[in-house]
Scaffold this motif. Structure first.
Motif, PDB file in Angstrom:
ATOM      1  N   LEU A  18      91.260 -97.183  17.395  1.00 19.22           N
ATOM      2  CA  LEU A  18      91.147 -97.816  16.096  1.00 19.22           C
ATOM      3  C   LEU A  18      89.787 -98.345  15.998  1.00 19.22           C
ATOM      4  O   LEU A  18      89.259 -98.354  14.893  1.00 19.22           O
ATOM      5  N   ARG A  19      89.121 -99.023  16.786  1.00 16.36           N
ATOM      6  CA  ARG A  19      87.669 -99.355  16.615  1.00 16.36           C
ATOM      7  C   ARG A  19      86.751 -98.397  16.362  1.00 16.36           C
ATOM      8  O   ARG A  19      85.654 -98.475  15.549  1.00 16.36           O
ATOM      9  N   ARG A  20      87.008 -97.191  16.970  1.00 20.93           N
ATOM     10  CA  ARG A  20      85.955 -96.015  16.723  1.00 20.93           C
ATOM     11  C   ARG A  20      86.273 -95.509  15.715  1.00 20.93           C
ATOM     12  O   ARG A  20      85.276 -95.236  14.605  1.00 20.93           O
ATOM     13  N   LEU A  21      87.429 -95.355  15.000  1.00 17.61           N
ATOM     14  CA  LEU A  21      87.817 -95.024  13.587  1.00 17.61           C
ATOM     15  C   LEU A  21      87.537 -95.551  12.481  1.00 17.61           C
ATOM     16  O   LEU A  21      86.913 -95.599  11.295  1.00 17.61           O
ATOM     17  N   GLU A  28      88.173 -98.431   7.486  1.00 12.19           N
ATOM     18  CA  GLU A  28      87.773-100.004   7.950  1.00 12.19           C
ATOM     19  C   GLU A  28      88.838-100.675   8.467  1.00 12.19           C
ATOM     20  O   GLU A  28      88.987-101.382   9.284  1.00 12.19           O
ATOM     21  N   ASN A  29      89.874-100.739   7.691  1.00  5.16           N
ATOM     22  CA  ASN A  29      91.111-101.501   7.797  1.00  5.16           C
ATOM     23  C   ASN A  29      92.174-100.809   8.137  1.00  5.16           C
ATOM     24  O   ASN A  29      93.318-101.283   8.156  1.00  5.16           O
TER      25      ASN A  29
END
Length: 87
Positions: A18-21, A28-29
């Motif tokens: 999720l951080r990478r995406l 972003e969210n």
């Protein structure tokens, strides 16, 4: 194999993905928009199909499983909804 995919490891991988995406425009969210999740690991396949090491790749599938015959990834009734996964 179940011990390799404990809750901490699964949570760490999920958070990393999720951080990478989240650096991509429009994602972003992403984590705030997830309504439902289904988590399968090799251990899940080992339980469901009694396959060694949870490897599902040896399971047989027919012509109907080819991508040509599968439904579209985009939802026909909702905007911005994609169906994702692997089989």
């Amino acid at each position: 194999y179940k011990q390799q995919f404990d809750k901490d490891m699964v949570d760490d991988v999920r958070d990393a993905v999720l951080r990478r995406l989240s650096v991509l425009e429009g994602l972003e969210n992403l984590s705030d928009l997830i309504l439902d999740e289904v988590l399968d690991t090799p251990a899940t396949y080992a339980d469901y199909y009694n396959v060694g090491a949870g490897v599902p790749f040896g399971l047989s599938h027919g012509l109907g499983q080819l991508s040509l015959t599968r439904p579209a990834a985009e939802c026909k009734t909702r905007d911005n909804v994609l169906f994702v996964g692997a089989s």
